[in-house]
Design a protein around this motif. Sequence first.
Motif, PDB file in Angstrom:
ATOM      1  N   SER A 409       0.839  -1.197   0.000  1.00 20.41           N
ATOM      2  CA  SER A 409       0.000   0.000   0.000  1.00 20.41           C
ATOM      3  C   SER A 409       0.877   1.250   0.000  1.00 20.41           C
ATOM      4  O   SER A 409       1.839   1.346   0.755  1.00 20.41           O
ATOM      5  CB  SER A 409      -0.920   0.008   1.223  1.00 20.41           C
ATOM      6  OG  SER A 409      -1.669   1.202   1.268  1.00 20.41           O
ATOM      7  N   ALA A 413      -5.048   3.072   1.863  1.00 19.88           N
ATOM      8  CA  ALA A 413      -5.834   1.885   1.533  1.00 19.88           C
ATOM      9  C   ALA A 413      -5.209   0.641   2.152  1.00 19.88           C
ATOM     10  O   ALA A 413      -3.985   0.495   2.214  1.00 19.88           O
ATOM     11  CB  ALA A 413      -5.916   1.716   0.018  1.00 19.88           C
ATOM     12  N   THR A 414      -6.071  -0.271   2.613  1.00 18.99           N
ATOM     13  CA  THR A 414      -5.580  -1.538   3.156  1.00 18.99           C
ATOM     14  C   THR A 414      -5.309  -2.514   2.024  1.00 18.99           C
ATOM     15  O   THR A 414      -5.721  -2.308   0.876  1.00 18.99           O
ATOM     16  CB  THR A 414      -6.623  -2.157   4.108  1.00 18.99           C
ATOM     17  OG1 THR A 414      -7.793  -2.513   3.350  1.00 18.99           O
ATOM     18  CG2 THR A 414      -7.012  -1.174   5.203  1.00 18.99           C
ATOM     19  N   ASP A 416      -6.624  -5.455   1.629  1.00 17.72           N
ATOM     20  CA  ASP A 416      -7.888  -6.022   1.163  1.00 17.72           C
ATOM     21  C   ASP A 416      -8.630  -5.047   0.263  1.00 17.72           C
ATOM     22  O   ASP A 416      -9.258  -5.455  -0.725  1.00 17.72           O
ATOM     23  CB  ASP A 416      -8.770  -6.413   2.346  1.00 17.72           C
ATOM     24  CG  ASP A 416      -8.277  -7.690   3.033  1.00 17.72           C
ATOM     25  OD1 ASP A 416      -7.320  -8.298   2.501  1.00 17.72           O
ATOM     26  OD2 ASP A 416      -8.842  -8.071   4.066  1.00 17.72           O
ATOM     27  N   GLU A 417      -8.570  -3.769   0.561  1.00 20.76           N
ATOM     28  CA  GLU A 417      -9.240  -2.778  -0.282  1.00 20.76           C
ATOM     29  C   GLU A 417      -8.598  -2.726  -1.667  1.00 20.76           C
ATOM     30  O   GLU A 417      -9.284  -2.627  -2.691  1.00 20.76           O
ATOM     31  CB  GLU A 417      -9.189  -1.403   0.386  1.00 20.76           C
ATOM     32  CG  GLU A 417     -10.112  -1.272   1.591  1.00 20.76           C
ATOM     33  CD  GLU A 417      -9.918   0.035   2.353  1.00 20.76           C
ATOM     34  OE1 GLU A 417     -10.813   0.405   3.118  1.00 20.76           O
ATOM     35  OE2 GLU A 417      -8.852   0.673   2.160  1.00 20.76           O
ATOM     36  N   LEU A 418      -7.260  -2.798  -1.700  1.00 20.66           N
ATOM     37  CA  LEU A 418      -6.554  -2.819  -2.975  1.00 20.66           C
ATOM     38  C   LEU A 418      -6.940  -4.040  -3.812  1.00 20.66           C
ATOM     39  O   LEU A 418      -7.228  -3.945  -5.009  1.00 20.66           O
ATOM     40  CB  LEU A 418      -5.045  -2.843  -2.735  1.00 20.66           C
ATOM     41  CG  LEU A 418      -4.301  -1.506  -2.705  1.00 20.66           C
ATOM     42  CD1 LEU A 418      -2.848  -1.737  -2.322  1.00 20.66           C
ATOM     43  CD2 LEU A 418      -4.385  -0.826  -4.052  1.00 20.66           C
ATOM     44  N   CYS A 420      -9.624  -5.997  -3.489  1.00 20.70           N
ATOM     45  CA  CYS A 420     -11.053  -6.004  -3.819  1.00 20.70           C
ATOM     46  C   CYS A 420     -11.316  -5.106  -5.021  1.00 20.70           C
ATOM     47  O   CYS A 420     -12.048  -5.473  -5.952  1.00 20.70           O
ATOM     48  CB  CYS A 420     -11.857  -5.552  -2.608  1.00 20.70           C
ATOM     49  SG  CYS A 420     -13.626  -5.888  -2.751  1.00 20.70           S
ATOM     50  N   LEU A 421     -10.725  -3.920  -5.004  1.00 19.89           N
ATOM     51  CA  LEU A 421     -10.914  -2.969  -6.097  1.00 19.89           C
ATOM     52  C   LEU A 421     -10.344  -3.538  -7.403  1.00 19.89           C
ATOM     53  O   LEU A 421     -10.968  -3.435  -8.468  1.00 19.89           O
ATOM     54  CB  LEU A 421     -10.215  -1.653  -5.751  1.00 19.89           C
ATOM     55  CG  LEU A 421     -10.325  -0.517  -6.777  1.00 19.89           C
ATOM     56  CD1 LEU A 421     -11.775  -0.102  -6.962  1.00 19.89           C
ATOM     57  CD2 LEU A 421      -9.477   0.670  -6.343  1.00 19.89           C
ATOM     58  N   LEU A 446     -12.845 -12.078  -0.026  1.00 19.40           N
ATOM     59  CA  LEU A 446     -13.286 -10.716  -0.329  1.00 19.40           C
ATOM     60  C   LEU A 446     -14.427 -10.743  -1.326  1.00 19.40           C
ATOM     61  O   LEU A 446     -14.356 -11.412  -2.354  1.00 19.40           O
ATOM     62  CB  LEU A 446     -12.123  -9.895  -0.900  1.00 19.40           C
ATOM     63  CG  LEU A 446     -10.873  -9.820  -0.020  1.00 19.40           C
ATOM     64  CD1 LEU A 446      -9.777  -9.027  -0.712  1.00 19.40           C
ATOM     65  CD2 LEU A 446     -11.218  -9.175   1.322  1.00 19.40           C
ATOM     66  N   HIS A 448     -16.575  -8.794  -4.044  1.00 19.42           N
ATOM     67  CA  HIS A 448     -16.441  -7.595  -4.873  1.00 19.42           C
ATOM     68  C   HIS A 448     -17.528  -7.522  -5.939  1.00 19.42           C
ATOM     69  O   HIS A 448     -17.363  -6.890  -6.963  1.00 19.42           O
ATOM     70  CB  HIS A 448     -15.058  -7.565  -5.534  1.00 19.42           C
ATOM     71  CG  HIS A 448     -14.710  -8.837  -6.262  1.00 19.42           C
ATOM     72  ND1 HIS A 448     -15.146  -9.104  -7.537  1.00 19.42           N
ATOM     73  CD2 HIS A 448     -13.982  -9.915  -5.870  1.00 19.42           C
ATOM     74  CE1 HIS A 448     -14.689 -10.288  -7.911  1.00 19.42           C
ATOM     75  NE2 HIS A 448     -13.987 -10.805  -6.922  1.00 19.42           N
ATOM     76  N   GLU A 451     -19.466  -3.711  -6.384  1.00 16.10           N
ATOM     77  CA  GLU A 451     -18.913  -2.529  -7.027  1.00 16.10           C
ATOM     78  C   GLU A 451     -19.519  -2.354  -8.425  1.00 16.10           C
ATOM     79  O   GLU A 451     -19.749  -3.317  -9.145  1.00 16.10           O
ATOM     80  CB  GLU A 451     -17.383  -2.638  -7.168  1.00 16.10           C
ATOM     81  CG  GLU A 451     -16.634  -2.504  -5.856  1.00 16.10           C
ATOM     82  CD  GLU A 451     -16.522  -3.813  -5.106  1.00 16.10           C
ATOM     83  OE1 GLU A 451     -17.175  -4.784  -5.524  1.00 16.10           O
ATOM     84  OE2 GLU A 451     -15.810  -3.869  -4.092  1.00 16.10           O
ATOM     85  N   LYS A 511      -6.160   5.500  -8.083  1.00 13.87           N
ATOM     86  CA  LYS A 511      -7.531   6.017  -8.067  1.00 13.87           C
ATOM     87  C   LYS A 511      -7.469   7.532  -8.111  1.00 13.87           C
ATOM     88  O   LYS A 511      -6.752   8.151  -7.314  1.00 13.87           O
ATOM     89  CB  LYS A 511      -8.277   5.536  -6.818  1.00 13.87           C
ATOM     90  CG  LYS A 511      -9.737   5.990  -6.788  1.00 13.87           C
ATOM     91  CD  LYS A 511     -10.554   5.239  -5.749  1.00 13.87           C
ATOM     92  CE  LYS A 511     -10.180   5.611  -4.343  1.00 13.87           C
ATOM     93  NZ  LYS A 511     -11.082   4.985  -3.333  1.00 13.87           N
TER      94      LYS A 511
END
Length: 706
Positions: A409, A413-414, A416-418, A420-421, A446, A448, A451, A511
């Motif tokens: 990171s 952002a964590t 998992d967020e990275l 998932c996105l 995760l 997703h 989104e 992002k």
Amino acid sequence: MVFDIASELPGRIRLRCGRNLFTEAEARGVAYLLMDLDGVRTAEVHPSAGSVLISFEPPARESVLAAVRGLDPLALPSAEVGLDDAAGALEISLENNRFQVEVGKLVFWRAAKRVLLPMPVRAVLTCLRAVGYAAEGLRHLLAGEVTVEVLDATAIVTSCLRRQFAEAGTISFLLQLSALMEDHVQSRAHLALRSGLVVRSESVWAVVDGEDVRVRTEDVRRGMVLRLGAGQVLPVDGTVAEGEGEVDESSMTGESALVRKEKGCTVYAGTALSDGDLKVLVTAPPGCSRIDGIATLVEESSELKAGAQSRAERLADGLVPYSFLAFFGILALTRNLNKAMAVLMVDYSCAIKLSTPIAVMSAMDEASRRGVTVRGGKYLEALAAADTIVFDKTGTLTNATPAVSRVISCSGATEDELLCLSACIEEHFPHSMARAIVAEAQARGLVHEHELHAEVRYVVAHGIATFVNGDEVCIGSAHFLFEDEGVLKPEGLDELLSSEAGASSTVFVAKNKSLLGCICISDPPRAEASGVLRDLRALGFTNLVMITGDSEACAAHMAGELGLDGYYAQVLPEDKATHVQRLKDEGHTVVMVGDGINDSPALATADVSVAMSDASDIARAVADVLVHDSSLESLVTMRVLASRLMARIHGDYRFIVGFNSALIAGGVASVIPITTAAYLHNASTLAIAGLNTTPLLDRPHLEHHR
């Protein structure tokens, strides 16, 4: 079976059953079982994550859960082959039976006639059959073609006129038997080739109630709407219902220029969406599309013949006039018709024209039985002559299932967020790096699916740009993000990656023009890679090259580990094709092995292109050789098969010329009776054809070659 409900929406549920609970075959079997339930639209089973994703009519929820609970983890249903594979095996089995029946009938009637019919009746039947050969020979002669058919007709008719009816009958019988053998070998090769010509993925994305769901390709029906992304090959004929894109229709038209498609345009199965995003209304499901009908024409195209095969056909027909000249010359010198007939009854043309196509088709059939589809004999010939082989790195020389080794990171952002996105976008793209990211997200549990992202802009070998929940998101290479998309590159990033990523491949995620982080993907060499490269070098390849879009450090590490002769790093797709073309311009015969969307230009440029089993649809669509397993060992097998095929063809030439020259000399010198010489000639032709149908790879191939 015990499971947890990981997520649920009306008509859509994801279950967690335990990682690595299913094998690939069991995952397919469970999915098929669930899709047979009333009310179930689609079912996906992911072995690595142990998850089951099911979409269904809401009233069917309880029956679906009951069916999963009723599964025995120790006795799960299994499905090893798809319907297309089973159908292909059935067709080949039917062809084998047809050949056996036809040969049996031919031999039976010949024996029955000799036993049951008196000689005068047999003579009349032989003369009637000779009329057919005479008509065929006359047709070629009137067209200005002095071919093998003319020579065969002359030999049979002349034998009848000389009242040598047994001799004419024997020639006719052997010609019929040879024709049956040639037809059988060609039919088997064509059946295998047909399945390789029409490239379709196992599953596609269908739009169901406004959502994208994955369905089996064989379950696609007329009237369904499919979503196609860049790099995918269309599995059906249809009409564009929404979106715009650039389609490569070269598989249908032969034209390399991309064709723009928008709402209302017709699209065809077998063509590749190079750029854009389309929703396609299905008008012709798999098996009924235009490409299925064209497959037969492609199979029979003269452009797919091996050069040796075409040369053999030209040589055979070219020798016929000389046979007639020799006949009249010997007749004029000796005034002996029997001696002159030796040249007509014993010729080179028939054996040459028959043996080479059978050898080529038999080799193609043998390749298919070893899990490789060769789309034409000329590619076997080129494979035997090749001295240079170029490998793509990711998914070809490296493991077919790369894995995420590190998530770094560079913002708040964590990990998992990275992930998932990234996974919500990458799941739509058939590349091994994308599959690694999606698999890691699934392994971490995760979700997703919620989104929402807008139309995706996919730049081949660079990256992906889209909007997710209103935010601009870019995923891809450093060049794509920092140069093309204008993402700000943080200070010290190179030093961070040098210490943290090592030789891993790196995917960057941004992002709103701000770097969120990096996903490091470990891509170890395939277990068999070193041994295969060593064997290929022993089999005559003098130049082993790797080509990749990865960094210099990553490429150098891989090349050193595998002992390659050279490598090209940080190469763009169009430059891959340029490197291949440069090798060809230097006089090399080049084999290109690749698996990704970005490899397709180079695959199309090479003398022979090879796509592995886990290659993208577009790579398999343009490849000349399709490998149906994931092992590089098939490259060694195909090199040996091709080399032995060419050795067999050259050996046939030497035997045909030597043996038939001896028979002609013996006939002219009256050492061998003309009838005996003719019988030996036709028997040897049949024997060569029969031997050319025997396997080339019975013995351990490397030891034999060495």
